[in-house]
Design a protein around this motif. Structure first.
Motif: not given
Length: 246
Positions: A147-155
């Protein structure tokens, strides 16, 4: 031949999955015996005969691993019956373990190719967005199981690169797998991709961050070294305990 299993479709698929798991166990036992023979030989670079044996072992393992993955996907899709919460949890655990076995097989092949001198890098145009999507899909079961939250940030707009597609894919998968293993349940992982200018050039920065226990500064030089065998202390805060990162 003997008649096939009877009962509801869900039970049949579960039985087939268990049968495939038994095949993996048998193949692993055979592989371990054959690898033990290689280990007992005098230390030397892997020769063509040893590489051939390892390749054969890998093929033996890949077929049942692929079958188990297919069966678990079928079960989780509930096309053969509705799963209870506990059944789904157990099947997700089976899938995570199976994917880990598949990853270990890939590691074995890659390590063999590197040592035998067969590994060649093949630069080609690569779509970074596709690489990121594939890596996230490959590790989604492991991340979801905790139940891990994966955050994606592509600038900005992700550039097209010219590099070895498989190598970049494996690097990102290994980093995400390690982060998932190091992170506690219901924790967070972030994947950040950005372009960084430096003098007359531009560099692509890919950062995978987890909220595990952290790694001591003194252990950082050992992160990407082989740690197999006795006498190699585990690195605290690192999810990987074998040679995945190396």
């Amino acid at each position: 031949g003997t008649p096939g299993p009877t009962g509801d479709p869900l039970e049949r698929e579960l039985n087939q999955t268990l049968e495939e798991m038994a095949r993996i166990q048998k193949a692993l036992a055979n592989a371990n015996a054959r690898l033990q023979e290689l280990e007992n030989r005098p230390a030397a670079p892997i020769d063509a005969e040893q590489a051939k044996v390892i390749s054969s072992i890998s093929q033996e393992l890949r077929q049942p691993v692929s079958s188990v993955t297919s069966y678990t996907d079928l079960l989780m899709g509930e096309s053969v019956g509705i799963l209870g919460a506990l059944q789904r949890e157990f099947i997700e655990r089976i899938k995570v373990s199976t994917e880990k076995i598949g990853g270990l097989v890939d590691d074995l092949v890659q390590a063999t190719n590197l040592e035998s001198g067969k590994k060649g890098f093949k630069p080609e145009p690569v779509d970074l967005n596709l690489i990121v999507d594939n890596a996230m899909a490959h590790t989604s079961t492991q991340i979801r199981a905790k139940n891990i939250t994966l955050r994606l940030d592509i600038t900005g707009k992700a550039p097209r690169l010219r590099t070895d597609r498989n190598a970049l894919q494996q690097i990102l998968i290994r980093l995400l797998q390690n982060a998932a293993a190091a992170t506690h349940k219901e924790g967070n992982i972030s994947l950040r991709v950005q372009i960084q200018p430096k003098e007359d050039n531009h560099f692509l920065s890919i950062q995978v961050t987890d909220n595990g226990g952290g790694i001591a500064l003194g252990d950082i030089p050992r992160l990407f070294s082989s740690r197999s065998g006795a006498g190699h202390a585990l690195i605290k805060g690192l999810g990987d305990t074998g040679d995945g990162l190396s």
